[in-house]
Design a protein around this motif. Structure first.
Motif, PDB file in Angstrom:
ATOM      1  N   ASN A   1       0.624  -1.120   0.008  1.00 24.31           N
ATOM      2  CA  ASN A   1       0.238  -0.026  -0.107  1.00 24.31           C
ATOM      3  C   ASN A   1       0.875   1.074   0.081  1.00 24.31           C
ATOM      4  O   ASN A   1       0.329   2.467   0.164  1.00 24.31           O
ATOM      5  CB  ASN A   1      -1.084   0.017   1.345  1.00 24.31           C
ATOM      6  CG  ASN A   1      -2.041  -0.999   1.015  1.00 24.31           C
ATOM      7  OD1 ASN A   1      -2.606  -1.314  -0.022  1.00 24.31           O
ATOM      8  ND2 ASN A   1      -2.535  -1.515   2.282  1.00 24.31           N
ATOM      9  N   VAL A   2       2.333   1.095  -0.273  1.00 22.29           N
ATOM     10  CA  VAL A   2       2.948   2.539  -0.277  1.00 22.29           C
ATOM     11  C   VAL A   2       3.395   2.602  -1.682  1.00 22.29           C
ATOM     12  O   VAL A   2       4.298   2.163  -2.228  1.00 22.29           O
ATOM     13  CB  VAL A   2       4.276   2.236   0.793  1.00 22.29           C
ATOM     14  CG1 VAL A   2       5.073   3.519   0.741  1.00 22.29           C
ATOM     15  CG2 VAL A   2       3.816   1.979   2.136  1.00 22.29           C
ATOM     16  N   PRO A   3       2.929   3.862  -2.207  1.00 18.56           N
ATOM     17  CA  PRO A   3       3.368   4.310  -3.406  1.00 18.56           C
ATOM     18  C   PRO A   3       4.894   4.966  -3.260  1.00 18.56           C
ATOM     19  O   PRO A   3       4.826   5.707  -2.246  1.00 18.56           O
ATOM     20  CB  PRO A   3       2.322   5.156  -3.991  1.00 18.56           C
ATOM     21  CG  PRO A   3       1.725   5.926  -2.449  1.00 18.56           C
ATOM     22  CD  PRO A   3       1.677   4.825  -1.563  1.00 18.56           C
ATOM     23  N   ASP A   4       5.526   5.135  -4.580  1.00 20.82           N
ATOM     24  CA  ASP A   4       6.725   5.584  -4.472  1.00 20.82           C
ATOM     25  C   ASP A   4       6.371   7.154  -4.800  1.00 20.82           C
ATOM     26  O   ASP A   4       7.142   7.898  -4.423  1.00 20.82           O
ATOM     27  CB  ASP A   4       7.731   5.019  -5.506  1.00 20.82           C
ATOM     28  CG  ASP A   4       8.487   3.847  -5.068  1.00 20.82           C
ATOM     29  OD1 ASP A   4       8.244   3.549  -3.825  1.00 20.82           O
ATOM     30  OD2 ASP A   4       8.896   2.999  -5.730  1.00 20.82           O
ATOM     31  N   GLU A   5       5.243   7.507  -5.323  1.00 18.39           N
ATOM     32  CA  GLU A   5       5.000   8.831  -6.164  1.00 18.39           C
ATOM     33  C   GLU A   5       3.508   8.978  -5.684  1.00 18.39           C
ATOM     34  O   GLU A   5       2.576   8.271  -5.997  1.00 18.39           O
ATOM     35  CB  GLU A   5       5.596   9.108  -7.312  1.00 18.39           C
ATOM     36  CG  GLU A   5       6.862   9.049  -7.562  1.00 18.39           C
ATOM     37  CD  GLU A   5       7.338   9.646  -9.062  1.00 18.39           C
ATOM     38  OE1 GLU A   5       8.382   9.954  -9.305  1.00 18.39           O
ATOM     39  OE2 GLU A   5       6.426   9.356  -9.682  1.00 18.39           O
ATOM     40  N   MET A   6       3.188  10.312  -5.330  1.00 15.15           N
ATOM     41  CA  MET A   6       2.002  10.861  -5.138  1.00 15.15           C
ATOM     42  C   MET A   6       1.821  12.481  -5.474  1.00 15.15           C
ATOM     43  O   MET A   6       3.037  12.899  -5.262  1.00 15.15           O
ATOM     44  CB  MET A   6       1.266  10.703  -3.994  1.00 15.15           C
ATOM     45  CG  MET A   6       1.276   9.119  -3.196  1.00 15.15           C
ATOM     46  SD  MET A   6       0.459   9.302  -1.481  1.00 15.15           S
ATOM     47  CE  MET A   6       1.887   9.716  -0.627  1.00 15.15           C
ATOM     48  N   SER A   7       0.901  12.818  -6.193  1.00 12.44           N
ATOM     49  CA  SER A   7       0.763  14.139  -6.572  1.00 12.44           C
ATOM     50  C   SER A   7      -0.968  14.231  -6.428  1.00 12.44           C
ATOM     51  O   SER A   7      -1.713  13.626  -6.778  1.00 12.44           O
ATOM     52  CB  SER A   7       1.227  14.482  -7.903  1.00 12.44           C
ATOM     53  OG  SER A   7       0.768  13.536  -8.996  1.00 12.44           O
ATOM     54  N   ASN A   8      -1.104  15.837  -6.133  1.00 11.27           N
ATOM     55  CA  ASN A   8      -2.326  16.057  -5.589  1.00 11.27           C
ATOM     56  C   ASN A   8      -2.597  17.537  -5.809  1.00 11.27           C
ATOM     57  O   ASN A   8      -1.698  18.350  -5.498  1.00 11.27           O
ATOM     58  CB  ASN A   8      -2.859  15.784  -4.053  1.00 11.27           C
ATOM     59  CG  ASN A   8      -2.652  14.301  -3.656  1.00 11.27           C
ATOM     60  OD1 ASN A   8      -3.300  13.467  -4.127  1.00 11.27           O
ATOM     61  ND2 ASN A   8      -1.482  14.145  -2.658  1.00 11.27           N
ATOM     62  N   LEU A   9      -3.757  17.911  -6.520  1.00 12.56           N
ATOM     63  CA  LEU A   9      -4.071  19.460  -6.651  1.00 12.56           C
ATOM     64  C   LEU A   9      -5.625  19.695  -6.403  1.00 12.56           C
ATOM     65  O   LEU A   9      -6.414  18.711  -6.823  1.00 12.56           O
ATOM     66  CB  LEU A   9      -3.908  19.595  -8.034  1.00 12.56           C
ATOM     67  CG  LEU A   9      -4.202  21.270  -8.661  1.00 12.56           C
ATOM     68  CD1 LEU A   9      -3.369  22.259  -7.982  1.00 12.56           C
ATOM     69  CD2 LEU A   9      -4.148  21.110 -10.234  1.00 12.56           C
ATOM     70  N   LEU A  10      -6.098  20.414  -5.640  1.00 13.27           N
ATOM     71  CA  LEU A  10      -7.280  20.994  -5.465  1.00 13.27           C
ATOM     72  C   LEU A  10      -7.177  22.729  -5.520  1.00 13.27           C
ATOM     73  O   LEU A  10      -6.345  23.220  -4.912  1.00 13.27           O
ATOM     74  CB  LEU A  10      -7.733  20.823  -4.128  1.00 13.27           C
ATOM     75  CG  LEU A  10      -9.312  21.244  -3.880  1.00 13.27           C
ATOM     76  CD1 LEU A  10     -10.015  19.962  -3.405  1.00 13.27           C
ATOM     77  CD2 LEU A  10      -9.327  22.350  -2.962  1.00 13.27           C
ATOM     78  N   LEU A  11      -8.342  23.078  -6.499  1.00 14.14           N
ATOM     79  CA  LEU A  11      -8.469  24.470  -6.568  1.00 14.14           C
ATOM     80  C   LEU A  11      -9.984  24.562  -6.400  1.00 14.14           C
ATOM     81  O   LEU A  11     -10.721  24.196  -6.572  1.00 14.14           O
ATOM     82  CB  LEU A  11      -8.049  25.088  -7.981  1.00 14.14           C
ATOM     83  CG  LEU A  11      -6.883  24.874  -8.443  1.00 14.14           C
ATOM     84  CD1 LEU A  11      -6.776  24.918 -10.058  1.00 14.14           C
ATOM     85  CD2 LEU A  11      -5.820  25.641  -8.011  1.00 14.14           C
TER      86      LEU A  11
END
Length: 794
Positions: A685-695
């Motif tokens: 369950n551990v990703p090497d990469e994550m990215s998030n964006l909220l506007l």
């Protein structure tokens, strides 16, 4: 008085949503002695607080710079003022006193109440996943337990509530939350024995002397259908109250699942004097997950999927026979996971002198938990299905030693027939009482241009309870049949296979002292800290002739940091922090301590009148004494059977939070990390990469809209077996989940005292897999879910 309390005494928009003859009163008479003792412990400090009322007022700064001068006192609460609706400028979770986030040498995120309401969060994870380093673990999110999440790769099962540790499975109602503070890395004050990846501190709503009455209704496809009241106001000039109460009755995305929950949360705030307040908060929670929601295990991976492959939610051929995307499992209608919590906490804060503040807090809770469900057997698993030479899983090949040649040879074995699935009923009953006391002193002085800000205190926690688990074999059933064959529900006396029957007591005593020194008008800040914890645990195993196991001993951890404000709005920092967990070393030996240590380097900055912040951090977390079977033991019996090694995660995090303009708010984050177990394998369950964006854009005073994007990289879909093959070869992870991106959107409309919010989760109806428990249970990401929330203030 009646006019003040009329919304409570004569509710018009909210009543008892469902009569429950068997519902226990929030605070039964038999428990009043326990709660009275708690309040007595707090009020025992009242004479100190009353004496504080005659303490001299803060002295004016002395002209002689060599003399000590009094400056602003530290506070044990945070400010209710925000620089932006998504950005707070202060925190209290790093050291239990208010501090500027810009001046704190560690990564901290604050989830504001505005953000929770804007996105229609039904769990803390719905909001926290937009921030760097946070991801879903097993049984996380709306249909999860204990507000579980992963912080910098390490699972954190539980959270503190108003600085008090909690372990119950029922999740916190988002309507009760004022803010959530996430501290990255080990925290010896907030969580001295917690996860090295980080801590989550929920700060609940408090009474206000400004009257406010709200009624909230929520409807949706699933994980909705909730009614809430939130009432607060003064009773007298010195006494204020608050009541937050909700009822939820909703289907879940997991087919055949339903969640019911009722919580009642009264609190009072008493101003004893100008410098002293007493706050008392009570909580009653009755939470139930029915049917397949009781154990939302999800989708099994088909044995036909090539080992080492990435599995996806939109490929039906990769699912095990008898499972669908919405996780249709074999749980019967009578399956139930139930948690009933009764809790009360009190906090006294006072100024002892014009230089020192004191905080005394205590809490106690009773947790009654029951899980009543089934588990199934079948499938070709176990060590004999791993290639001894490569460590690769071979689901249709069983390996054995050919004594003639000395080689291991495979034999083809068909997959077990799902139409003849072994089914057993399983019941767990646990009862725990948890009591905690905290006593802190904080001061602040300035001498010869050096600011001295110490905080010191102690904490004691006593957790006592019983845990009982039994099984009953029900027979073989057809896992392919829809609907499922009805399964018998055994009576408690029919469970004949004893699993667990223990009584345990866990005691934790902590002393700590931290000091921050400020130089050059606080442009340079350095911190030194020490914490000593002592555990005293006792477990009685009633299944094993009442044998007793103990775990007792002390341990010290340390902290240090250096922060330099290169400009008034930018900081460079280095921080070292640590906490520790006691593990059993066997044979009555002192505990083997598993230390979590973090080194973090970072930069923080604020712009546009503190409306927006940007930060970057590099971290390295090391946890030692993690037990691993020794692969050489298979070849050399003289070798030790267990090795104690280190696991390490290092990575970078980038974040932007706040207002780009007064009308446009943003949360943007990126995480890249490298977390492997002691044998170099990916961690479940551990990703090497994550990215998030909220506007979020405020069109005018009435209308606003938002859009959010969450991207998660690939993950291991199981925890590979720790034991090596007979030849000492490390067994490999068999399956991985594919990367996925989720898009959320919504908007709200305000008119006078009315606010209507529409939130659409997973707008594109993306099918993805996450939250793996193992190859036989990988959870599907919930499908598109529109929710409508109506909030009226009167």
């Amino acid at each position: 008085m009646e006019s003040i309390l009329s919304p409570i005494l004569h509710p018009t928009a909210f009543g008892n949503p469902k009569s429950r003859a068997d519902r226990t009163a929030p605070f039964p008479t038999k428990s009043m002695k326990q709660y009275s003792s708690l309040l007595g412990a707090i009020l025992a400090f009242a004479p100190v607080s009353l004496l504080a009322q005659t303490a001299p007022q803060a002295a004016a700064p002395k002209t002689d710079s060599t003399q000590e001068e009094t400056i602003e006192l530290p506070a044990f609460t945070v400010s209710d003022q925000l620089a932006n609706r998504y950005r707070a400028t202060d925190t209290m979770s790093a050291a239990r006193i208010r501090s500027s986030i810009l001046d704190t040498p560690v990564s901290i995120n604050v989830i504001t109440q505005d953000f929770i309401q804007d996105i229609g969060a039904t769990s803390i994870l719905d909001a926290s996943r937009y921030f760097a380093g946070i991801s879903a673990g097993r049984l996380s999110g709306t249909n999860g337990i204990s507000d579980r999440h992963l912080s910098r790769g390490f699972e954190n099962s539980g959270r503190t509530v108003d600085n008090m540790s909690t372990a119950y499975q029922a999740q916190i109602n988002p309507e009760l939350i004022e803010r959530v503070e996430i501290v990255k890395g080990p925290n010896a004050i907030l969580a001295p024995t917690g996860s090295p990846g980080g801590s989550l501190n929920v700060i609940t709503k408090s009474p206000s002397f400004k009257p406010s009455y709200s009624v909230i209704g929520e409807v949706g496809r699933y994980s909705a259908n909730k009614a809430t009241v939130d009432l607060t106001g003064p009773i007298t000039d010195a006494l204020a109250y608050r009541i937050v109460s909700s009822y939820l009755d909703s289907d879940t995305f997991v087919h055949g699942g339903n969640i019911k929950s009722f919580d009642f949360n009264p609190s009072v705030l008493y101003k004893i004097g100008k410098n002293t307040t007493l706050k008392v908060k009570a909580n009653y929670v009755d939470w139930e997950a029915h049917g397949n929601a009781a154990v939302p295990g999800g989708i099994g991976i088909s044995y036909l999927v090539p080992v080492g492959s990435h599995v996806s939610g939109n490929r039906p051929s990769q699912r095990a026979a008898g499972t669908t995307y919405d996780g249709w499992g074999m749980q019967p209608d009578w399956a139930l996971r139930k948690d009933k919590v009764k809790a009360i906490a009190a906090e006294l804060v006072t100024a002892i002198t014009d230089s020192i503040n004191m905080r005394v807090a205590a809490s106690t809770n009773t947790d009654s938990f029951m899980e009543d469900d089934i588990y199934t057997g079948g499938g070709n698993y176990g060590g004999n299905f791993y290639d001894p030479y490569t460590g690769i899983y071979t689901p249709l090949l069983k390996w054995s030693l050919d004594t003639t040649t000395g080689n291991y040879v495979p034999t083809t074995v068909p997959w077990s027939d799902p139409r003849k699935t072994d089914v057993s009923a399983d019941r767990t009953i646990a009862e725990y009482d948890d009591t905690m006391f905290q006593h802190d002193f904080a001061g602040r002085w300035s001498l010869n241009g050096v600011t001295v800000s110490p905080i010191a205190g102690w904490m004691y926690q006593n957790r006592h309870g019983t845990n009982w688990e039994r099984q009953k074999y029900l027979g073989q059933y057809d896992a392919l049949k829809f609907p499922r064959d009805p399964l018998p529900h055994p009576a408690r006396s029919e469970y004949d296979n004893k699993d667990t029957d223990i009584t345990e007591t866990k005691k934790l005593l902590q002393f700590y002292a931290y000091t921050q020194l400020g130089f050059l008008d606080d442009r340079v800040l350095t911190t030194l800290g020490w914490s000593r914890i002592r555990v005293d645990n006792k477990t009685v195993d009633h299944n094993n002739n009442d044998s007793v196991a103990t775990l007792k001993g002390p341990h010290d951890t340390y902290a240090a940091s250096l922060l330099v404000k290169v400009t008034p709005n930018a900081s460079l920092y280095y921080g070292y922090s640590a906490n520790a967990q006691a593990t059993d070393a066997g044979r009555g030996a002192p505990p083997r301590w598993r230390d979590g240590k973090q080194h973090e380097f970072g930069v923080k900055s604020e712009f546009l009148d503190k409306r927006i912040s940007a930060s970057a951090a590099y971290f390295r977390i090391n946890q030692n004494n993690v037990s691993t079977p020794n692969p050489l033991r298979q070849l050399d019996p003289s070798q030790p059977g267990t090795l104690y090694q280190d696991i390490t995660n290092n990575g970078i995090e980038l974040e932007i939070v706040g207002g780009i303009t007064k009308d446009l708010s943003v949360i943007a984050s990126y995480t890249s990390m490298h977390y492997r177990d002691t044998l170099g394998r990916r961690v479940r369950n551990v990703p090497d990469e994550m990215s998030n964006l909220l506007l979020n854009y405020q069109i005018d005073k009435q209308w606003s809209v938002f859009a959010g994007l969450q991207h998660t990289g690939d993950m291991a879909a199981e925890t590979a077996p720790t034991s090596p093959t007979p030849l000492g070869v490390v067994k490999q992870v068999a399956y991985y989940t594919e990367p996925f991106t989720i898009v959320n959107a919504g908007g709200s409309f305000r008119w006078n005292r009315l606010r209507v919010t529409l939130d659409i989760e997973n707008v594109l109806d993306t099918k993805a897999l996450y939250q793996a428990s193992g190859a036989g249970a990988v959870v599907a990401y919930p499908s598109i879910n529109p929710k409508l929330t109506v909030r009226y203030e009167f």
